[in-house]
Design an enzyme around this catalytic site. Structure first.
Site, PDB file in Angstrom:
ATOM      1  N   HIS A 172       0.827  -1.205   0.000  1.00 44.52           N
ATOM      2  CA  HIS A 172       0.000   0.000   0.000  1.00 44.52           C
ATOM      3  C   HIS A 172       0.872   1.270   0.000  1.00 44.52           C
ATOM      4  O   HIS A 172       0.908   2.004   0.992  1.00 44.52           O
ATOM      5  CB  HIS A 172      -0.878  -0.063   1.248  1.00 44.52           C
ATOM      6  CG  HIS A 172      -2.064   0.850   1.259  1.00 44.52           C
ATOM      7  ND1 HIS A 172      -1.960   2.221   1.244  1.00 44.52           N
ATOM      8  CD2 HIS A 172      -3.393   0.593   1.301  1.00 44.52           C
ATOM      9  CE1 HIS A 172      -3.166   2.751   1.281  1.00 44.52           C
ATOM     10  NE2 HIS A 172      -4.048   1.819   1.300  1.00 44.52           N
ATOM     11  N   GLU A 276      -0.559   1.257  -5.590  1.00 43.67           N
ATOM     12  CA  GLU A 276      -0.340   0.017  -4.847  1.00 43.67           C
ATOM     13  C   GLU A 276      -0.294  -1.216  -5.756  1.00 43.67           C
ATOM     14  O   GLU A 276      -1.278  -1.490  -6.468  1.00 43.67           O
ATOM     15  CB  GLU A 276      -1.474  -0.160  -3.839  1.00 43.67           C
ATOM     16  CG  GLU A 276      -1.691   1.057  -2.937  1.00 43.67           C
ATOM     17  CD  GLU A 276      -3.009   0.997  -2.185  1.00 43.67           C
ATOM     18  OE1 GLU A 276      -3.649   2.037  -2.008  1.00 43.67           O
ATOM     19  OE2 GLU A 276      -3.406  -0.118  -1.789  1.00 43.67           O
TER      20      GLU A 276
HETATM   21  O1  TA6 Z   1      -6.054   1.406  -0.717  1.00 42.55           O
HETATM   22  C1  TA6 Z   1      -7.161   2.274  -0.648  1.00 42.55           C
HETATM   23  C2  TA6 Z   1      -7.935   1.958   0.618  1.00 42.55           C
HETATM   24  O2  TA6 Z   1      -8.526   0.694   0.570  1.00 42.55           O
HETATM   25  C3  TA6 Z   1      -8.970   3.075   0.821  1.00 42.55           C
HETATM   26  O3  TA6 Z   1     -10.262   2.593   0.637  1.00 42.55           O
HETATM   27  C4  TA6 Z   1      -8.687   3.560   2.250  1.00 42.55           C
HETATM   28  O4  TA6 Z   1      -9.468   2.856   3.173  1.00 42.55           O
HETATM   29  C5  TA6 Z   1      -7.196   3.252   2.370  1.00 42.55           C
HETATM   30  O5  TA6 Z   1      -7.062   1.974   1.761  1.00 42.55           O
HETATM   31  C6  TA6 Z   1      -6.617   3.371   3.761  1.00 42.55           C
HETATM   32  O6  TA6 Z   1      -6.994   2.311   4.547  1.00 42.55           O
HETATM   33  P1  TA6 Z   1      -6.480   2.341   6.096  1.00 42.55           P
HETATM   34  O7  TA6 Z   1      -7.038   1.113   6.694  1.00 42.55           O
HETATM   35  O8  TA6 Z   1      -4.963   2.345   6.060  1.00 42.55           O
HETATM   36  O9  TA6 Z   1      -7.008   3.645   6.663  1.00 42.55           O
END
Ligand code: TA6
Length: 304
Positions: A172, A276
Site C-alpha cells: 500500500h 499500490e
Molecule cells: O487502498 C485504498 C484503501 O482501501 C482506501 O479505501 C482507504 O481505506 C485506504 O485503503 C486506507 O486504509 P487504512 O485502513 O490504512 O485507513
C-alpha cells in the site's frame, strides 16, 4: 515476540551489517535502517513496513503522516503498509481489521545482507500464531526489502497448511509528491477498474492519463503494467513496476476523508498519492497447499 527480539542492540549483534544494516528506536518502535548505493530506507519491525525511502537524489520518495507512532495497535499511515492476507474490508465479517492483520503486528527478521551496492532485510510473519477465528489457514508471509538503485519490496506467501486458501494483498505505497494538482499518473490506460466510491456499479474504463482533482479510490483490474507519477513541482518521475500483481490500486482521500482519518495532517492529501501493487477485487490468488506466491513492487525515481 518479546522485547528482547525487538531490542536494537540484540538485533544489531545478530543482523547488523556494518553501516549497511543498522537498528535503532524510532517513532516508539524498533526499525532497521538500510544504507547503500547513496540511498537509504527505514523499515519497522511492526508490520515489516517501509517507513522511508530516500534515493540518491536525497529527497524522500514516500509520504508519511506527520504523527507516526508505532506500538499503538494501529498501522502507521504512510510508507508501504502490507495488506495481507486480505485487501480492504474483510469479505464477510466487518469486525475483522481492514487490510488484514499483519500491519500492526511484529515481524521477525530472518535475513540481512549489505555492501556498498545494496542492502537487504527479510522479515517473516508466521500466521499459524493467529487464532483461527480471525483466519483459519496456515501460512507464512515474508517481506524482502532490497535497497539499491531502486527500492524493491517482495511479499511472498507460502501455504503451509493442508487446504487451499484465497489471498488478496497489497503493498500500500504512499508516494510523496509536490502537489496532487500537478501530477500525471500514467500506465493505467485501457485498464478496467472498480470505483470504490461507486460500489455495485460494475467496472469503469480508464482512458489515457489519470489526473486527481477529487477523492479517488480505484482498484484497477487485470492491470500489470508499470505506473509512473510525473511530478511537475518536484521535477521528478516515480515509476512503480510490478511482478505477480494483477491489480493496481490508486487512492487519494481528498479533503473530507482526510478530515475523518485524522492522521493526514494539514493538507496532507495534496502531497501524497497511493499507487499500490496488489491482487484485489476479482484478482484473487488461490494458493494450494505447499504453494508460494510472490508480489513485487519496485520503485525508482528519476529527475525530469
Ligand atoms: O487502498 C485504498 C484503501 O482501501 C482506501 O479505501 C482507504 O481505506 C485506504 O485503503 C486506507 O486504509 P487504512 O485502513 O490504512 O485507513
Amino acid at each position: 515476540m518479546g522485547a528482547k527480539e525487538q531490542d536494537p542492540a540484540e538485533l544489531a549483534a545478530r543482523w547488523g551489517r556494518g553501516q549497511h544494516v543498522r537498528f535503532e528506536e524510532r517513532f516508539g518502535g524498533t526499525v532497521g535502517v538500510l544504507s547503500a548505493a547513496d540511498s537509504a530506507a527505514v523499515v519497522s519491525l511492526q508490520g515489516a513496513q517501509v517507513l522511508s525511502y530516500v534515493p540518491r537524489d536525497g529527497r524522500e520518495a514516500l509520504w508519511m503522516s506527520p504523527t507516526p507512532r508505532l506500538g499503538t495497535g494501529k498501522a502507521v499511515r504512510g510508507g508501504i503498509p502490507v495488506c495481507w492476507p486480505w485487501f480492504g474490508p474483510h469479505t464477510n465479517d466487518a469486525r475483522k481489521p481492514a487490510h488484514g492483520f499483519v500491519r500492526a503486528n511484529p515481524w521477525e527478521i530472518v535475513a540481512a545482507a549489505g555492501d556498498d551496492t545494496g542492502a537487504t532485510l527479510r522479515l517473516a510473519f508466521d500466521a499459524t500464531r493467529i487464532e483461527t477465528a480471525l483466519w483459519p489457514h496456515q501460512a507464512v508471509a515474508e517481506i524482502e526489502i532490497t535497497l539499491g538503485t531502486a527500492l524493491r519490496v517482495k511479499l511472498t506467501t507460502e501455504n503451509t497448511g493442508q487446504t487451499p486458501f484465497a489471498l488478496t494483498e497489497a503493498l500500500h505505497t504512499y508516494l510523496a509528491i509536490g502537489d496532487i494538482a500537478a501530477v500525471a499518473i500514467e500506465g493505467l490506460a485501457g485498464c478496467p477498474y472498480i470505483d470504490q466510491l461507486q460500489p455495485g456499479r460494475g467496472l469503469f474504463q480508464q482512458h489515457g492519463m489519470l489526473a486527481v482533482a477529487e477523492e479517488v479510490d480505484r482498484i484497477y483490474q487485470d492491470c500489470t503494467m508499470a505506473v509512473s507519477v510525473t511530478d511537475a513541482v518536484l521535477a521528478r518521475r516515480i515509476t512503480l513496476t510490478k511482478e505477480g500483481s494483477r491489480s493496481t490500486v490508486v487512492w487519494n482521500p481528498w479533503v473530507e476523508k482526510s478530515r475523518r482519518l485524522g492522521d493526514m495532517g494539514e493538507n496532507g492529501y495534496r502531497r501524497m498519492v497511493c499507487i499500490e501493487a496488489a491482487n484485489a477485487g476479482s484478482d484473487v490468488v488461490t494458493l494450494a497447499p505447499g504453494a508460494r506466491h510472490h508480489l513485487v513492487s519496485e520503485i525508482s525515481v528519476t529527475d525530469l
